[in-house]
Design a protein around this motif. Structure first.
Motif, PDB file in Angstrom:
ATOM      1  N   SER A 107      -0.733 -37.025  22.895  1.00  0.00           N
ATOM      2  CA  SER A 107      -1.550 -36.135  23.730  1.00  0.00           C
ATOM      3  C   SER A 107      -2.876 -35.835  23.057  1.00  0.00           C
ATOM      4  O   SER A 107      -3.942 -35.894  23.688  1.00  0.00           O
ATOM      5  CB  SER A 107      -0.799 -34.820  23.984  1.00  0.00           C
ATOM      6  OG  SER A 107       0.409 -35.040  24.661  1.00  0.00           O
ATOM      7  N   GLY A 108      -2.828 -35.512  21.756  1.00  0.00           N
ATOM      8  CA  GLY A 108      -4.042 -35.121  21.057  1.00  0.00           C
ATOM      9  C   GLY A 108      -5.054 -36.236  20.918  1.00  0.00           C
ATOM     10  O   GLY A 108      -6.243 -36.057  21.201  1.00  0.00           O
ATOM     11  N   VAL A 109      -4.601 -37.406  20.471  1.00  0.00           N
ATOM     12  CA  VAL A 109      -5.513 -38.519  20.278  1.00  0.00           C
ATOM     13  C   VAL A 109      -6.133 -38.952  21.606  1.00  0.00           C
ATOM     14  O   VAL A 109      -7.360 -39.143  21.715  1.00  0.00           O
ATOM     15  CB  VAL A 109      -4.788 -39.708  19.608  1.00  0.00           C
ATOM     16  CG1 VAL A 109      -5.644 -40.971  19.658  1.00  0.00           C
ATOM     17  CG2 VAL A 109      -4.434 -39.364  18.159  1.00  0.00           C
ATOM     18  N   ARG A 115     -12.193 -36.903  26.298  1.00  0.00           N
ATOM     19  CA  ARG A 115     -13.301 -35.958  26.352  1.00  0.00           C
ATOM     20  C   ARG A 115     -13.956 -35.860  24.971  1.00  0.00           C
ATOM     21  O   ARG A 115     -13.731 -34.896  24.228  1.00  0.00           O
ATOM     22  CB  ARG A 115     -12.814 -34.589  26.828  1.00  0.00           C
ATOM     23  CG  ARG A 115     -12.367 -34.607  28.287  1.00  0.00           C
ATOM     24  CD  ARG A 115     -11.839 -33.259  28.736  1.00  0.00           C
ATOM     25  NE  ARG A 115     -11.644 -33.246  30.187  1.00  0.00           N
ATOM     26  CZ  ARG A 115     -11.096 -32.234  30.865  1.00  0.00           C
ATOM     27  NH1 ARG A 115     -10.679 -31.145  30.225  1.00  0.00           N
ATOM     28  NH2 ARG A 115     -10.959 -32.296  32.177  1.00  0.00           N
ATOM     29  N   PRO A 116     -14.754 -36.846  24.603  1.00  0.00           N
ATOM     30  CA  PRO A 116     -15.341 -36.878  23.259  1.00  0.00           C
ATOM     31  C   PRO A 116     -16.135 -35.608  22.946  1.00  0.00           C
ATOM     32  O   PRO A 116     -16.896 -35.112  23.785  1.00  0.00           O
ATOM     33  CB  PRO A 116     -16.261 -38.100  23.312  1.00  0.00           C
ATOM     34  CG  PRO A 116     -15.689 -38.965  24.381  1.00  0.00           C
ATOM     35  CD  PRO A 116     -15.142 -38.023  25.408  1.00  0.00           C
ATOM     36  N   VAL A 119     -12.891 -31.576  21.507  1.00  0.00           N
ATOM     37  CA  VAL A 119     -11.863 -31.042  20.602  1.00  0.00           C
ATOM     38  C   VAL A 119     -12.566 -30.712  19.285  1.00  0.00           C
ATOM     39  O   VAL A 119     -12.986 -31.602  18.551  1.00  0.00           O
ATOM     40  CB  VAL A 119     -10.716 -32.059  20.380  1.00  0.00           C
ATOM     41  CG1 VAL A 119      -9.677 -31.477  19.422  1.00  0.00           C
ATOM     42  CG2 VAL A 119     -10.053 -32.404  21.714  1.00  0.00           C
ATOM     43  N   LYS A 120     -12.702 -29.428  19.012  1.00  0.00           N
ATOM     44  CA  LYS A 120     -13.496 -28.985  17.864  1.00  0.00           C
ATOM     45  C   LYS A 120     -12.787 -29.225  16.536  1.00  0.00           C
ATOM     46  O   LYS A 120     -13.423 -29.309  15.490  1.00  0.00           O
ATOM     47  CB  LYS A 120     -13.859 -27.502  17.998  1.00  0.00           C
ATOM     48  CG  LYS A 120     -14.466 -27.125  19.339  1.00  0.00           C
ATOM     49  CD  LYS A 120     -15.550 -28.082  19.815  1.00  0.00           C
ATOM     50  CE  LYS A 120     -16.824 -28.028  18.999  1.00  0.00           C
ATOM     51  NZ  LYS A 120     -17.863 -28.942  19.550  1.00  0.00           N
ATOM     52  N   ALA A 121     -11.459 -29.321  16.585  1.00  0.00           N
ATOM     53  CA  ALA A 121     -10.662 -29.631  15.400  1.00  0.00           C
ATOM     54  C   ALA A 121      -9.312 -30.139  15.882  1.00  0.00           C
ATOM     55  O   ALA A 121      -8.710 -29.556  16.790  1.00  0.00           O
ATOM     56  CB  ALA A 121     -10.496 -28.406  14.510  1.00  0.00           C
ATOM     57  N   LEU A 122      -8.833 -31.219  15.268  1.00  0.00           N
ATOM     58  CA  LEU A 122      -7.568 -31.824  15.668  1.00  0.00           C
ATOM     59  C   LEU A 122      -6.658 -31.938  14.451  1.00  0.00           C
ATOM     60  O   LEU A 122      -7.048 -32.495  13.424  1.00  0.00           O
ATOM     61  CB  LEU A 122      -7.813 -33.221  16.261  1.00  0.00           C
ATOM     62  CG  LEU A 122      -6.568 -34.041  16.620  1.00  0.00           C
ATOM     63  CD1 LEU A 122      -5.798 -33.399  17.767  1.00  0.00           C
ATOM     64  CD2 LEU A 122      -6.956 -35.468  16.983  1.00  0.00           C
ATOM     65  N   GLU A 210     -10.166 -47.355  13.532  1.00  0.00           N
ATOM     66  CA  GLU A 210     -11.615 -47.258  13.721  1.00  0.00           C
ATOM     67  C   GLU A 210     -11.990 -46.789  15.119  1.00  0.00           C
ATOM     68  O   GLU A 210     -13.058 -46.190  15.316  1.00  0.00           O
ATOM     69  CB  GLU A 210     -12.266 -48.620  13.450  1.00  0.00           C
ATOM     70  CG  GLU A 210     -12.148 -49.121  12.024  1.00  0.00           C
ATOM     71  CD  GLU A 210     -10.795 -49.754  11.707  1.00  0.00           C
ATOM     72  OE1 GLU A 210     -10.587 -50.152  10.550  1.00  0.00           O
ATOM     73  OE2 GLU A 210      -9.949 -49.852  12.626  1.00  0.00           O
ATOM     74  N   ALA A 211     -11.115 -47.043  16.090  1.00  0.00           N
ATOM     75  CA  ALA A 211     -11.424 -46.687  17.473  1.00  0.00           C
ATOM     76  C   ALA A 211     -11.511 -45.180  17.680  1.00  0.00           C
ATOM     77  O   ALA A 211     -12.143 -44.709  18.632  1.00  0.00           O
ATOM     78  CB  ALA A 211     -10.369 -47.278  18.411  1.00  0.00           C
ATOM     79  N   PHE A 212     -10.895 -44.424  16.766  1.00  0.00           N
ATOM     80  CA  PHE A 212     -10.870 -42.975  16.971  1.00  0.00           C
ATOM     81  C   PHE A 212     -12.197 -42.311  16.629  1.00  0.00           C
ATOM     82  O   PHE A 212     -12.401 -41.137  16.946  1.00  0.00           O
ATOM     83  CB  PHE A 212      -9.728 -42.340  16.178  1.00  0.00           C
ATOM     84  CG  PHE A 212      -9.399 -40.943  16.642  1.00  0.00           C
ATOM     85  CD1 PHE A 212      -9.092 -40.693  17.969  1.00  0.00           C
ATOM     86  CD2 PHE A 212      -9.420 -39.881  15.763  1.00  0.00           C
ATOM     87  CE1 PHE A 212      -8.811 -39.419  18.416  1.00  0.00           C
ATOM     88  CE2 PHE A 212      -9.126 -38.589  16.187  1.00  0.00           C
ATOM     89  CZ  PHE A 212      -8.816 -38.361  17.522  1.00  0.00           C
ATOM     90  N   ALA A 213     -13.103 -43.046  16.031  1.00  0.00           N
ATOM     91  CA  ALA A 213     -14.437 -42.490  15.776  1.00  0.00           C
ATOM     92  C   ALA A 213     -15.086 -42.016  17.072  1.00  0.00           C
ATOM     93  O   ALA A 213     -15.871 -41.059  17.074  1.00  0.00           O
ATOM     94  CB  ALA A 213     -15.317 -43.528  15.094  1.00  0.00           C
ATOM     95  N   ALA A 214     -14.737 -42.656  18.181  1.00  0.00           N
ATOM     96  CA  ALA A 214     -15.333 -42.303  19.471  1.00  0.00           C
ATOM     97  C   ALA A 214     -14.974 -40.900  19.925  1.00  0.00           C
ATOM     98  O   ALA A 214     -15.663 -40.323  20.777  1.00  0.00           O
ATOM     99  CB  ALA A 214     -14.893 -43.316  20.534  1.00  0.00           C
ATOM    100  N   ALA A 215     -13.928 -40.321  19.386  1.00  0.00           N
ATOM    101  CA  ALA A 215     -13.507 -38.977  19.799  1.00  0.00           C
ATOM    102  C   ALA A 215     -14.452 -37.898  19.292  1.00  0.00           C
ATOM    103  O   ALA A 215     -14.507 -36.802  19.856  1.00  0.00           O
ATOM    104  CB  ALA A 215     -12.092 -38.691  19.302  1.00  0.00           C
TER     105      ALA A 215
END
Length: 278
Positions: A107-109, A115-116, A119-122, A210-215
């Motif tokens: 859910s978080g990722v 919505r890039p 999320v201010k902190a995950l 590396e794909a999570f940089a987009a978040a």
């Protein structure tokens, strides 16, 4: 006495094929808590009690998990991020912080990618969500096959001793009351095959780190030292590929470290929020 408990309310989010139960406790910036396969919104009782004096704590049950509902075919993790988005919009939360454990990492990722920057902190506890450990860097990737074999053997042994792998032997032996509460919460959810959900989760865990940089979200991985469900060394191998990612470890903790070592876990989360200004 002048003490007043934080305000609390509860309700339902109506989705096209499911009803999502939520509870809101406290006031201030919003934290959304996403539980694991063995849990429901009750899993976060030790976190909500800690944070609700300063934050709006939103705990929800994923579709199909008590008391939320799911379609006849059971929960589909592909719908989780959309459910979170509906929850955030219905409650008008705006930008949020998310604290996710195990299955909740999906859910978080995925919500953070949906919505890039929102999320201010995950916090990803005992999970990498849809980020694939098979694509982590070496030398950690080379350890994965041996760890998977060994952890499968440990999980099998735990089940023969009536111990849920998600709790681990240490919780059962050292904190039997806590172990009992976890087992009770786990048993509230009925009516579908959890192993089928686990298979769906694994099938969608295919994103390279590396794909999570987009978040565009600061991320804290919290790895449990004695985890036999989620690969405890994967976060350390993934974090360098993700801008703003950090790793912390919970010593002497199994897969559900947030439950087993709540005070330490809460301090790690609190310090992370302070560090990133969340």
């Amino acid at each position: 006495m002048s003490f007043a408990a934080p305000p609390r309310r509860a309700g339902w989010i109506e989705r096209p094929d499911a009803r999502i139960r939520y509870e809101v406790t406290g006031s201030g910036p919003a934290i959304v808590f996403a539980h694991g396969l063995g849990g429901c919104l009750f899993s976060w009782w030790q976190q909500v009690a800690h944070f609700a004096t300063r934050y709006t704590c939103v705990a929800f049950s994923h579709r199909g998990f008590f008391p939320s509902t799911a379609p006849a075919g059971g929960p589909d993790p592909a719908e989780y991020a959309g459910d979170v988005a509906a929850l955030v919009d219905e409650l008008k939360l705006g930008d949020i912080r998310m604290v996710c454990q195990s299955m909740g990492g999906w859910s978080g990722v995925e919500y953070a990618l949906l919505r890039p920057g929102r999320v201010k902190a995950l916090v990803l506890a005992a999970t990498t969500g849809t980020l694939d450990p098979r694509q982590m860097r070496e030398p950690e990737r080379g350890r994965l096959a041996a760890w998977s074999k060994e952890s499968a053997e440990i999980r099998s042994d735990l089940l023969t001793r009536n111990i849920l792998p998600a709790t681990g032997a240490r919780m059962a032996e050292e904190q039997p009351a806590l172990f009992h509460i976890y087992t009770q919460i786990n048993g509230l959810t009925q009516g579908f095959d959890r192993e089928a959900v686990r298979a769906r989760l694994h099938a969608t865990r295919n994103r390279p780190p590396e794909a999570f940089a987009a978040a565009q979200t600061p991320t804290l991985f919290v790895a449990s030292e004695e985890d036999v469900v989620a690969t405890p060394f994967a976060p350390q191998a993934m974090a360098p590929a993700i801008p703003g990612a950090r790793v912390a470890s919970l010593p002497k903790a199994g897969h559900s470290g947030h439950f087993e070592r709540a005070a330490t876990f809460n301090t790690l989360v609190e310090d992370f929020f302070a560090e990133v200004g969340a």
